[in-house]
Design an enzyme around this catalytic site. Structure first.
Site, PDB file in Angstrom:
ATOM      1  N   HIS A   1     -17.688   2.609   7.756  1.00  0.00           N
ATOM      2  CA  HIS A   1     -16.221   2.580   7.877  1.00  0.00           C
ATOM      3  C   HIS A   1     -15.828   3.929   8.483  1.00  0.00           C
ATOM      4  CE1 HIS A   1     -12.049   1.577   6.380  1.00  0.00           C
ATOM      5  NE2 HIS A   1     -11.957   2.869   6.671  1.00  0.00           N
ATOM      6  N   LEU A   2     -15.579   3.925   9.786  1.00  0.00           N
ATOM      7  CA  LEU A   2     -15.298   5.181  10.484  1.00  0.00           C
ATOM      8  C   LEU A   2     -13.860   5.180  10.988  1.00  0.00           C
ATOM      9  CD1 LEU A   2     -18.606   5.345  12.605  1.00  0.00           C
ATOM     10  CD2 LEU A   2     -18.229   6.159  10.267  1.00  0.00           C
ATOM     11  N   GLY A   3     -12.981   5.783  10.192  1.00  0.00           N
ATOM     12  CA  GLY A   3     -11.587   5.921  10.606  1.00  0.00           C
ATOM     13  C   GLY A   3     -11.268   7.392  10.529  1.00  0.00           C
TER      14      GLY A   3
ATOM     15  N   ASN B   1       0.870  -1.176   0.000  1.00  0.00           N
ATOM     16  CA  ASN B   1       0.000   0.000   0.000  1.00  0.00           C
ATOM     17  C   ASN B   1       0.910   1.230   0.000  1.00  0.00           C
ATOM     18  OD1 ASN B   1      -1.790   2.038   0.488  1.00  0.00           O
ATOM     19  ND2 ASN B   1      -2.740   1.097   2.271  1.00  0.00           N
TER      20      ASN B   1
ATOM     21  N   HIS C   1     -12.890   3.239  -0.080  1.00  0.00           N
ATOM     22  CA  HIS C   1     -12.918   2.202   0.969  1.00  0.00           C
ATOM     23  C   HIS C   1     -13.619   0.936   0.481  1.00  0.00           C
ATOM     24  CE1 HIS C   1     -12.871   5.707   4.091  1.00  0.00           C
ATOM     25  NE2 HIS C   1     -11.641   5.229   3.941  1.00  0.00           N
TER      26      HIS C   1
ATOM     27  N   PHE D   1      -9.729  10.774  17.604  1.00  0.00           N
ATOM     28  CA  PHE D   1     -10.922  10.634  18.435  1.00  0.00           C
ATOM     29  C   PHE D   1     -10.581  10.314  19.897  1.00  0.00           C
ATOM     30  CE2 PHE D   1     -14.722  10.816  15.662  1.00  0.00           C
ATOM     31  CZ  PHE D   1     -14.058  11.094  14.480  1.00  0.00           C
TER      32      PHE D   1
ATOM     33  N   GLY E   1     -10.778   2.396  12.637  1.00  0.00           N
ATOM     34  CA  GLY E   1     -10.304   2.863  13.949  1.00  0.00           C
ATOM     35  C   GLY E   1     -11.388   3.338  14.901  1.00  0.00           C
TER      36      GLY E   1
ATOM     37  N   GLY F   1     -14.843   3.189  14.360  1.00  0.00           N
ATOM     38  CA  GLY F   1     -15.953   2.227  14.384  1.00  0.00           C
ATOM     39  C   GLY F   1     -15.651   1.025  15.264  1.00  0.00           C
ATOM     40  N   GLU F   2     -14.376   0.625  15.303  1.00  0.00           N
ATOM     41  CA  GLU F   2     -14.016  -0.569  16.085  1.00  0.00           C
ATOM     42  C   GLU F   2     -13.772  -0.241  17.558  1.00  0.00           C
ATOM     43  OE1 GLU F   2     -10.639  -2.390  14.087  1.00  0.00           O
ATOM     44  OE2 GLU F   2     -11.676  -2.151  12.185  1.00  0.00           O
TER      45      GLU F   2
ATOM     46  N   GLU G   1      -8.099  -4.882   5.256  1.00  0.00           N
ATOM     47  CA  GLU G   1      -7.961  -4.625   3.814  1.00  0.00           C
ATOM     48  C   GLU G   1      -6.809  -5.432   3.215  1.00  0.00           C
ATOM     49  OE1 GLU G   1      -9.269  -0.173   3.028  1.00  0.00           O
ATOM     50  OE2 GLU G   1      -8.448  -0.413   5.019  1.00  0.00           O
TER      51      GLU G   1
ATOM     52  N   ARG H   1      -2.705  -2.100  -3.357  1.00  0.00           N
ATOM     53  CA  ARG H   1      -3.892  -1.279  -3.190  1.00  0.00           C
ATOM     54  C   ARG H   1      -3.751  -0.088  -4.133  1.00  0.00           C
ATOM     55  NH1 ARG H   1      -4.906   3.445   0.988  1.00  0.00           N
ATOM     56  NH2 ARG H   1      -7.076   3.828   0.488  1.00  0.00           N
TER      57      ARG H   1
ATOM     58  N   LYS I   1       3.380   0.722   3.040  1.00  0.00           N
ATOM     59  CA  LYS I   1       3.000  -0.283   4.047  1.00  0.00           C
ATOM     60  C   LYS I   1       3.038  -1.633   3.375  1.00  0.00           C
ATOM     61  CE  LYS I   1      -0.554   2.333   6.301  1.00  0.00           C
ATOM     62  NZ  LYS I   1      -1.965   2.384   6.458  1.00  0.00           N
TER      63      LYS I   1
ATOM     64  N   ARG J   1     -11.478  16.061   7.358  1.00  0.00           N
ATOM     65  CA  ARG J   1     -12.262  16.480   6.188  1.00  0.00           C
ATOM     66  C   ARG J   1     -13.674  16.888   6.615  1.00  0.00           C
ATOM     67  NH1 ARG J   1     -10.872  11.106   3.539  1.00  0.00           N
ATOM     68  NH2 ARG J   1      -8.701  11.358   2.934  1.00  0.00           N
TER      69      ARG J   1
END
Ligand code: AMP
Length: 397
Positions: A208-210, A7, A180, A284, A331, A333-334, A384, A91, A14, A241
């Site tokens: 998908h909340l990161g 990625n 995503h 967060f 991140g 969401g989990e 992913e 990716r 990565k 954003r």
């Protein structure tokens, strides 16, 4: 077969080496500051500790070579010979309208990805550099590209067309693409598996909340709408954003602050969202801490964020004329129970009933709705890299 998942960002790379049969991660890591002073690699083999080493990486070519050296290292490596890397899965952020599926890399494929550079100027060029570096370093190993946009190519025109002059779509392909996709696809498939229901018989909404965030409506195994648009700036509020705002705000800020359009868009991309609104942080965890310390502005920011999620979930329930399951991932969401609670409480009218005790869990695959909840709610850690390895294996076999 071992798949090397890559990625590439503009100055980072990565990687994970995954045994695609057992799905075990043999090694993973990150090259940072490529092309900048102080570049370094973090490398972690499955059977050893994470190591960090400063090493010169003027381009992605050197970065790939260092990744390969690390994998082959006599003491800390996980393979003996490069032939043990059966394929590389990349990716790629934007596949435009060309790619509705993953594909094996050819010169023609690279050309088409290059044609999408305008649609993702920060990401696609870096992705291409990574692909070319892998071809250079491993000329006999097949490369596969997996696109963030591909999963959303099933959206119907009523979801992807913007109500602006049609000629802009015809001339410039201005439309909703969504991002995503690998994560939305992986998580929605996992929901079907957990619910023991055929994938093509479910209505699922994936949140998908990161740091970047998007919502996707998956109906009968297909993405039918998603919150990000032509670019990842659209949709729900995010770490930095803005998500959707009245487009006229661009003109107002531009005039009042004496900025050009690019500068205003930079503010909307990098200085807005939860960071801009809270004046605390885009992370967060910092927001949660500030709220605990009584910071009302941070509380507002979190509530605005959660409310934008509620807005999209509600819209997608309407678009699909119902919903069977909602899944939280990435991140926030989990890990962030408060956000999940805020969202689920607003969905009581749908028959969502939150199991507060289950909702306390983090980073774990778990159902967080009560057994009698009409709509099932899950937390599903996204993966992913594994999804890319699976796609790569599937394409090559
Ligand atoms: P991602 O872009 O998916 O890596 O998500 C990044 C976001 O997830 C950041 O805003 C983090 O604050 C949040 N996050 C990551 N880990 C945790 C955690 N353990 N608790 C709360 N938030 C977290």
């Amino acid at each position: 077969m071992n798949v090397l998942v890559i990625n590439c960002g503009s100055s980072s790379l990565k990687f994970q080496l995954i045994d695609s049969v057992s799905e075990k991660v043999l090694a993973k890591g990150l090259c940072e500051r490529i092309g900048i002073d102080g570049s370094k690699i973090e490398y972690e083999p499955y059977n050893g500790e994470e190591q960090e080493k400063e090493v010169s990486m003027p381009t992605h070519n050197e970065a790939i070579k260092i990744v390969i050296d690390s994998l082959l290292n006599k003491e800390t490596g996980v393979i003996k010979d490069l032939s043990e890397v059966g394929a590389v899965g990349h990716r790629v952020v934007h596949g435009g309208e060309y790619f509705s599926k993953s594909t094996i890399v050819t010169d023609e494929v690279i050309k088409k990805i290059e044609e999408c550079n305008d649609l993702a100027p920060l990401h696609n060029p870096a992705n291409i550099i990574g692909i070319k570096a892998c071809i250079n370093a491993m000329p006999d190993t097949p490369n596969v590209v997996v696109f963030d946009t591909a999963f959303h190519q099933t959206m119907p025109p009523k979801a992807y067309l913007y109500p602006i002059p049609y000629e802009y779509y015809k001339k410039y392909k201005i439309r909703r693409y969504g991002f995503h996709g690998t994560s939305h696809s992986y998580v929605s498939k996992k929901v079907a598996q957990i619910m023991d229901t055929p994938y093509d018989k479910l209505k699922t909404i994936v949140c998908h909340l990161g740091n970047g965030a998007s919502i996707c409506a998956v109906e009968n195994g297909k993405s039918i709408d998603t919150s990000m648009g032509l670019t990842p700036l659209a949709g729900v509020a995010m770490g930095t954003r803005s998500g959707d705002i009245d487009p006229s705000i661009v003109e107002v800020i531009s005039e009042k602050e004496n900025m050009n359009v690019k500068e205003v868009l930079n503010v909307l991309n990098k200085k807005s969202g939860v960071l801009g609104l809270s004046e605390v942080s885009s992370d967060f965890r910092d927001i949660t801490k500030a709220i605990e310390e009584g910071n009302e502005v941070a509380k507002n920011a979190l509530e605005v964020f959660a409310n934008t999620v509620v807005r999209f979930v509600g819209a997608y329930v309407a678009e699909m004329n119902g919903v069977d399951a909602i899944a939280f991932t990435a991140g926030v969401g989990e890990n962030n129970q408060a956000v999940r609670k805020m969202v689920c409480e607003q969905l009581g009218y749908l028959g969502v009933s939150l199991d507060e005790k289950a909702n306390e869990k983090r980073r774990e695959e778990i159902m967080i709705s009560t057994p009698d909840s009409k709509v099932k709610v899950f937390v599903i850690p996204t993966n992913e890299e594994l999804a890319i390895a699976r796609e790569t294996l599937e394409l090559l076999s």
